[in-house]
Design an enzyme around this catalytic site. Structure first.
Site, PDB file in Angstrom:
ATOM      1  N   LYS A 126       7.419  22.301  -4.137  1.00  0.00           N
ATOM      2  CA  LYS A 126       7.640  20.989  -3.509  1.00  0.00           C
ATOM      3  C   LYS A 126       6.446  20.647  -2.603  1.00  0.00           C
ATOM      4  N   GLU A 179      18.428  15.665  -0.489  1.00  0.00           N
ATOM      5  CA  GLU A 179      17.277  16.071   0.349  1.00  0.00           C
ATOM      6  C   GLU A 179      17.576  15.796   1.826  1.00  0.00           C
ATOM      7  N   ALA A 199       8.048   8.159  -7.194  1.00  0.00           N
ATOM      8  CA  ALA A 199       6.650   8.131  -6.757  1.00  0.00           C
ATOM      9  C   ALA A 199       5.751   8.623  -7.892  1.00  0.00           C
ATOM     10  N   GLN A 200       6.263   9.611  -8.628  1.00  0.00           N
ATOM     11  CA  GLN A 200       5.496  10.169  -9.738  1.00  0.00           C
ATOM     12  C   GLN A 200       5.088   9.066 -10.727  1.00  0.00           C
ATOM     13  N   ASP A 218       8.346   0.762  -7.779  1.00  0.00           N
ATOM     14  CA  ASP A 218       9.793   0.532  -7.867  1.00  0.00           C
ATOM     15  C   ASP A 218      10.170  -0.905  -8.230  1.00  0.00           C
ATOM     16  N   VAL A 237       4.035 -10.201   3.092  1.00  0.00           N
ATOM     17  CA  VAL A 237       4.166 -11.162   1.995  1.00  0.00           C
ATOM     18  C   VAL A 237       5.513 -11.856   2.136  1.00  0.00           C
ATOM     19  N   ALA A 273       0.844  -1.208   0.000  1.00  0.00           N
ATOM     20  CA  ALA A 273       0.000   0.000   0.000  1.00  0.00           C
ATOM     21  C   ALA A 273       0.871   1.247   0.000  1.00  0.00           C
ATOM     22  N   GLY A 274       1.923   1.219  -0.828  1.00  0.00           N
ATOM     23  CA  GLY A 274       2.718   2.429  -1.062  1.00  0.00           C
ATOM     24  C   GLY A 274       2.039   3.219  -2.172  1.00  0.00           C
TER      25      GLY A 274
HETATM   26  P1  FAD Z   1       6.667   2.250  -1.624  1.00  0.00           P
HETATM   27  O1  FAD Z   1       6.098   3.601  -1.608  1.00  0.00           O
HETATM   28  O2  FAD Z   1       7.990   2.027  -0.981  1.00  0.00           O
HETATM   29  O3  FAD Z   1       5.605   1.255  -0.956  1.00  0.00           O
HETATM   30  C1  FAD Z   1       5.814  -0.120  -0.795  1.00  0.00           C
HETATM   31  C2  FAD Z   1       4.803  -0.610   0.215  1.00  0.00           C
HETATM   32  O4  FAD Z   1       4.885  -2.029   0.287  1.00  0.00           O
HETATM   33  C3  FAD Z   1       5.043  -0.074   1.628  1.00  0.00           C
HETATM   34  O5  FAD Z   1       3.812   0.321   2.189  1.00  0.00           O
HETATM   35  C4  FAD Z   1       5.611  -1.281   2.366  1.00  0.00           C
HETATM   36  O6  FAD Z   1       5.295  -1.289   3.746  1.00  0.00           O
HETATM   37  C5  FAD Z   1       4.923  -2.424   1.646  1.00  0.00           C
HETATM   38  N1  FAD Z   1       5.679  -3.673   1.708  1.00  0.00           N
HETATM   39  C6  FAD Z   1       6.977  -3.869   1.384  1.00  0.00           C
HETATM   40  N2  FAD Z   1       7.315  -5.148   1.539  1.00  0.00           N
HETATM   41  C7  FAD Z   1       6.209  -5.786   1.977  1.00  0.00           C
HETATM   42  C8  FAD Z   1       5.923  -7.145   2.306  1.00  0.00           C
HETATM   43  N3  FAD Z   1       6.856  -8.092   2.204  1.00  0.00           N
HETATM   44  N4  FAD Z   1       4.672  -7.467   2.716  1.00  0.00           N
HETATM   45  C9  FAD Z   1       3.707  -6.492   2.814  1.00  0.00           C
HETATM   46  N5  FAD Z   1       3.924  -5.211   2.504  1.00  0.00           N
HETATM   47  C10 FAD Z   1       5.158  -4.855   2.090  1.00  0.00           C
HETATM   48  N6  FAD Z   1       9.990  10.094  -5.848  1.00  0.00           N
HETATM   49  C11 FAD Z   1       9.390  11.166  -6.421  1.00  0.00           C
HETATM   50  O7  FAD Z   1       8.748  11.027  -7.464  1.00  0.00           O
HETATM   51  N7  FAD Z   1       9.474  12.407  -5.854  1.00  0.00           N
HETATM   52  C12 FAD Z   1      10.118  12.637  -4.690  1.00  0.00           C
HETATM   53  O8  FAD Z   1      10.174  13.767  -4.201  1.00  0.00           O
HETATM   54  C13 FAD Z   1      10.741  11.521  -4.043  1.00  0.00           C
HETATM   55  N8  FAD Z   1      11.380  11.699  -2.873  1.00  0.00           N
HETATM   56  C14 FAD Z   1      11.930  10.606  -2.232  1.00  0.00           C
HETATM   57  C15 FAD Z   1      12.546  10.828  -1.002  1.00  0.00           C
HETATM   58  C16 FAD Z   1      13.118   9.750  -0.338  1.00  0.00           C
HETATM   59  C17 FAD Z   1      13.757   9.984   0.998  1.00  0.00           C
HETATM   60  C18 FAD Z   1      13.099   8.456  -0.926  1.00  0.00           C
HETATM   61  C19 FAD Z   1      13.727   7.289  -0.197  1.00  0.00           C
HETATM   62  C20 FAD Z   1      12.496   8.248  -2.161  1.00  0.00           C
HETATM   63  C21 FAD Z   1      11.898   9.330  -2.826  1.00  0.00           C
HETATM   64  N9  FAD Z   1      11.268   9.166  -4.064  1.00  0.00           N
HETATM   65  C22 FAD Z   1      10.664  10.237  -4.680  1.00  0.00           C
HETATM   66  C23 FAD Z   1      11.141   7.816  -4.670  1.00  0.00           C
HETATM   67  C24 FAD Z   1       9.774   7.238  -4.273  1.00  0.00           C
HETATM   68  O9  FAD Z   1       9.568   7.330  -2.890  1.00  0.00           O
HETATM   69  C25 FAD Z   1       9.611   5.769  -4.701  1.00  0.00           C
HETATM   70  O10 FAD Z   1       9.850   5.693  -6.081  1.00  0.00           O
HETATM   71  C26 FAD Z   1       8.199   5.286  -4.374  1.00  0.00           C
HETATM   72  O11 FAD Z   1       8.010   5.229  -2.984  1.00  0.00           O
HETATM   73  C27 FAD Z   1       7.898   3.937  -4.992  1.00  0.00           C
HETATM   74  O12 FAD Z   1       6.574   3.602  -4.716  1.00  0.00           O
HETATM   75  P2  FAD Z   1       6.168   2.071  -4.481  1.00  0.00           P
HETATM   76  O13 FAD Z   1       4.674   2.032  -4.367  1.00  0.00           O
HETATM   77  O14 FAD Z   1       6.813   1.208  -5.483  1.00  0.00           O
HETATM   78  O15 FAD Z   1       6.835   1.677  -3.100  1.00  0.00           O
HETATM   79  P1  NAD Z   2      20.217   7.304  -6.953  1.00  0.00           P
HETATM   80  O1  NAD Z   2      20.623   5.987  -7.490  1.00  0.00           O
HETATM   81  O2  NAD Z   2      19.437   8.208  -7.807  1.00  0.00           O
HETATM   82  O3  NAD Z   2      21.501   8.114  -6.454  1.00  0.00           O
HETATM   83  C1  NAD Z   2      22.533   7.466  -5.748  1.00  0.00           C
HETATM   84  C2  NAD Z   2      23.802   8.299  -5.810  1.00  0.00           C
HETATM   85  O4  NAD Z   2      24.809   7.611  -5.052  1.00  0.00           O
HETATM   86  C3  NAD Z   2      24.344   8.468  -7.212  1.00  0.00           C
HETATM   87  O5  NAD Z   2      24.625   9.830  -7.425  1.00  0.00           O
HETATM   88  C4  NAD Z   2      25.605   7.603  -7.240  1.00  0.00           C
HETATM   89  O6  NAD Z   2      26.617   8.127  -8.074  1.00  0.00           O
HETATM   90  C5  NAD Z   2      26.022   7.631  -5.782  1.00  0.00           C
HETATM   91  N1  NAD Z   2      26.837   6.472  -5.379  1.00  0.00           N
HETATM   92  C6  NAD Z   2      26.671   5.169  -5.734  1.00  0.00           C
HETATM   93  N2  NAD Z   2      27.603   4.383  -5.155  1.00  0.00           N
HETATM   94  C7  NAD Z   2      28.373   5.199  -4.395  1.00  0.00           C
HETATM   95  C8  NAD Z   2      29.490   4.997  -3.545  1.00  0.00           C
HETATM   96  N3  NAD Z   2      30.021   3.767  -3.355  1.00  0.00           N
HETATM   97  N4  NAD Z   2      30.037   6.053  -2.904  1.00  0.00           N
HETATM   98  C9  NAD Z   2      29.506   7.296  -3.058  1.00  0.00           C
HETATM   99  N5  NAD Z   2      28.465   7.561  -3.867  1.00  0.00           N
HETATM  100  C10 NAD Z   2      27.885   6.529  -4.522  1.00  0.00           C
HETATM  101  O7  NAD Z   2      19.450   6.969  -5.585  1.00  0.00           O
HETATM  102  P2  NAD Z   2      18.495   7.902  -4.717  1.00  0.00           P
HETATM  103  O8  NAD Z   2      19.032   9.279  -4.606  1.00  0.00           O
HETATM  104  O9  NAD Z   2      18.216   7.139  -3.479  1.00  0.00           O
HETATM  105  O10 NAD Z   2      17.149   7.978  -5.572  1.00  0.00           O
HETATM  106  C11 NAD Z   2      16.377   6.803  -5.798  1.00  0.00           C
HETATM  107  C12 NAD Z   2      15.190   7.142  -6.683  1.00  0.00           C
HETATM  108  O11 NAD Z   2      14.289   7.999  -5.972  1.00  0.00           O
HETATM  109  C13 NAD Z   2      15.604   7.912  -7.927  1.00  0.00           C
HETATM  110  O12 NAD Z   2      14.796   7.510  -8.994  1.00  0.00           O
HETATM  111  C14 NAD Z   2      15.304   9.348  -7.587  1.00  0.00           C
HETATM  112  O13 NAD Z   2      14.978  10.122  -8.724  1.00  0.00           O
HETATM  113  C15 NAD Z   2      14.109   9.206  -6.676  1.00  0.00           C
HETATM  114  N6  NAD Z   2      14.060  10.335  -5.731  1.00  0.00           N
HETATM  115  C16 NAD Z   2      13.489  11.485  -6.180  1.00  0.00           C
HETATM  116  C17 NAD Z   2      13.454  12.601  -5.355  1.00  0.00           C
HETATM  117  C18 NAD Z   2      12.829  13.866  -5.851  1.00  0.00           C
HETATM  118  O14 NAD Z   2      12.270  13.861  -6.944  1.00  0.00           O
HETATM  119  N7  NAD Z   2      12.861  14.937  -5.103  1.00  0.00           N
HETATM  120  C19 NAD Z   2      14.001  12.514  -4.057  1.00  0.00           C
HETATM  121  C20 NAD Z   2      14.597  11.319  -3.638  1.00  0.00           C
HETATM  122  C21 NAD Z   2      14.626  10.229  -4.493  1.00  0.00           C
END
Ligand code: FAD
Ligand code: NAD
Length: 404
Positions: free
Chosen positions: A378, A170, A317-318, A300, A81, A11-12
């Site tokens: 944002k 971030e 997430a987008q 993802d 799961v 439920a992500g």
């Molecule tokens: P998730 O949102 O991770 O949801 C997965 C769900 O599955 C969770 O509820 C989890 O509890 C559940 N789950 C997992 N395993 C199990 C299991 N075995 N059994 C039951 N339930 C389970 N993307 C953007 O577009 N814009 C942003 O600004 C952005 N900012 C981010 C900031 C951070 C700090 C991080 C870490 C990521 C960010 N991302 C952003 C990336 C984005 O969050 C992910 O791409 C997104 O969450 C993926 O959605 P999802 O539904 O695949 O997984």
């Molecule tokens: P990422 O893979 O995008 O970035 C990881 C970074 O770590 C890269 O720049 C890489 O060069 C670096 N790296 C890899 N191995 C390393 C090492 N051994 N030592 C030092 N640096 C190393 O991962 P992320 O930032 O977690 O993002 C994951 C996904 O979530 C991406 O698709 C991103 O676009 C998305 N996201 C989006 C936002 C936003 O839109 N605001 C915010 C957070 C995450």
């Protein structure tokens, strides 16, 4: 006639968007819909850097799944799961089993450590809401410990963030705002604390607009963040990290190491035997796993190729939310046995990256934004995600309104 059973795992963003769209599309008599999630709440993964740094309380970033589902149409199962048996059309849970006619796998991401020694043992990662809470608590503990030791160890106060991708940037943005508060709370001079961001590539936010990256790095450095660019983390130990730049190897002692340098899809994708790349399945145009017409993969755990550059769309997430909309449409077509399934095509509106609650950079509809306008955007993006998941009521309850 027996109703087809649709089981949605996770439920992500991907799973919840599939569910809320599906419950609008299908009538009670048309299908049985079951949503499975580890917790009884959804968390906003995109806000977890704030929870980790301690700038946002974890309760602000989560809401009950029950608050957004239509209980007359969707049965919610809180369970974990553990396996997916596609040949038998069964899902194995920690506390039971479920059969399905159609399955949606939306189990999200896991941290990818690329086999780097010591990371699993000694580094934190922002894997979910609980790991984010652990990072916050750990830093509180470290700061509280500092003044209690007979010989003060300044290195305890060093915080290393691995990776200057969007997550790393971030996170250091939030840490730069949080550290002065921690210093005040625990009577520690600010200059004792180091926030170091280590990035292997030749620039922070590799591939993003260089002018915006320069703005971000300058702003963060002004707030005391140190960048080590072109420097790779090679090992993590109990005492810190070992990095290498060209042929120079350096040890950085630190009390907190947070790995934010890579993600992969759920390990359950591999376990289930889907063809995959690091837990991500290259889905067909309708978001189904190749060779499995009854299994959709969103978020993802899915991999969609951007034909224009012949590379996968980054896992965001987008994209996950848009996949949820298409997946729900396609499931409704299959359940009714009429209409045409929709080919998934992401409609990317842009990217906004926060630098703390008060600053950001971004490109939205092709326009570059930075500073307060990007920060405003944002929060609009964050509130929009809430709106799409749970309507105006959810925005009122959990939304971000600290625009200025
Ligand atoms: P998730 O949102 O991770 O949801 C997965 C769900 O599955 C969770 O509820 C989890 O509890 C559940 N789950 C997992 N395993 C199990 C299991 N075995 N059994 C039951 N339930 C389970 N993307 C953007 O577009 N814009 C942003 O600004 C952005 N900012 C981010 C900031 C951070 C700090 C991080 C870490 C990521 C960010 N991302 C952003 C990336 C984005 O969050 C992910 O791409 C997104 O969450 C993926 O959605 P999802 O539904 O695949 O997984
Ligand atoms: P990422 O893979 O995008 O970035 C990881 C970074 O770590 C890269 O720049 C890489 O060069 C670096 N790296 C890899 N191995 C390393 C090492 N051994 N030592 C030092 N640096 C190393 O991962 P992320 O930032 O977690 O993002 C994951 C996904 O979530 C991406 O698709 C991103 O676009 C998305 N996201 C989006 C936002 C936003 O839109 N605001 C915010 C957070 C995450």
């Amino acid at each position: 006639m027996r109703k087809p059973k649709i089981v949605i795992l996770g439920a992500g963003y991907g799973g919840l968007m599939t569910t809320v769209n599906l419950q609008k599309k299908l009538g009670v008599s048309e299908a049985e819909i079951v949503l499975v999630n580890k917790n009884d709440y959804h968390y906003e993964t995109t806000w977890l850097h704030e929870v980790s740094a301690g700038t946002l309380h974890h309760d602000r970033s989560r809401f009950k799944v029950a608050d957004v589902i239509d209980k007359s149409k969707v049965k919610f199962v809180q369970d974990t799961v553990v396996d997916i048996k596609t040949a038998e059309k069964r899902v194995i849970l920690e506390n039971g089993e479920l059969e399905y006619d159609y399955l949606v796998v939306a189990l999200g991401y896991e941290s990818e450590t690329f086999g780097i020694k010591g990371l699993k043992e000694y580094a934190f990662s922002i894997a979910n809401i609980n790991s984010a809470r652990q990072i916050r608590e750990h830093m509180d503990y470290i700061f509280a410990t500092y003044n209690n030791e007979p010989v003060k160890r300044d290195e305890l106060l060093t915080i290393v963030v691995g990776g200057a991708g969007f997550t790393g940037i971030e996170l250091v943005g939030e840490l730069a705002n949080r550290v002065p508060q921690l210093c005040k709370e625990f009577d520690i001079p600010r200059e004792k604390v180091r926030i170091i961001c280590v990035e292997a590539a030749p620039m922070a936010l590799p591939g993003f607009d260089p002018e915006l990256v320069e703005y971000a790095v300058t702003q963060l450095e002004r707030k005391g963040v140190e960048f080590k660019i072109g420097t790779a983390i090679k090992e993590c130990t109990e005492d810190g990290i070992i990095v290498a730049k060209d042929d120079q190897v350096e040890e950085i002692k630190a009390g907190t190491v947070i790995w934010a340098a890579g993600v992969r899809g759920s390990h359950l994708i591999e376990k289930a035997g889907f063809e995959n790349m690091r837990g991500r399945v290259k889905v067909d145009p309708y978001l189904r796993a190749p060779g499995h017409d009854d299994v959709f993969i969103v978020g993802d755990c899915s991999l969609v190729i951007n034909e224009e550059i012949n590379r996968p769309y980054p896992p965001t997430a987008q994209v996950a939310m848009q996949e949820g909309v298409t997946c729900a449409k396609n499931l409704a077509v299959l359940v009714r046995g009429q209409g045409e399934m929709e080919v998934f095509k992401p409609d990317l509106k842009g990217t906004v990256c926060s630098l703390g609650h008060d600053d950001a950079i971004g490109i939205v509809f092709g326009r570059k934004l930075f500073g307060s306008s990007a920060s405003f955007m944002k929060k609009v993006v964050d509130n929009r995600a809430l709106f799409l998941q749970g309507g105006a009521g959810l925005v009122m309850k959990k939304g971000k309104f600290n625009f200025f």
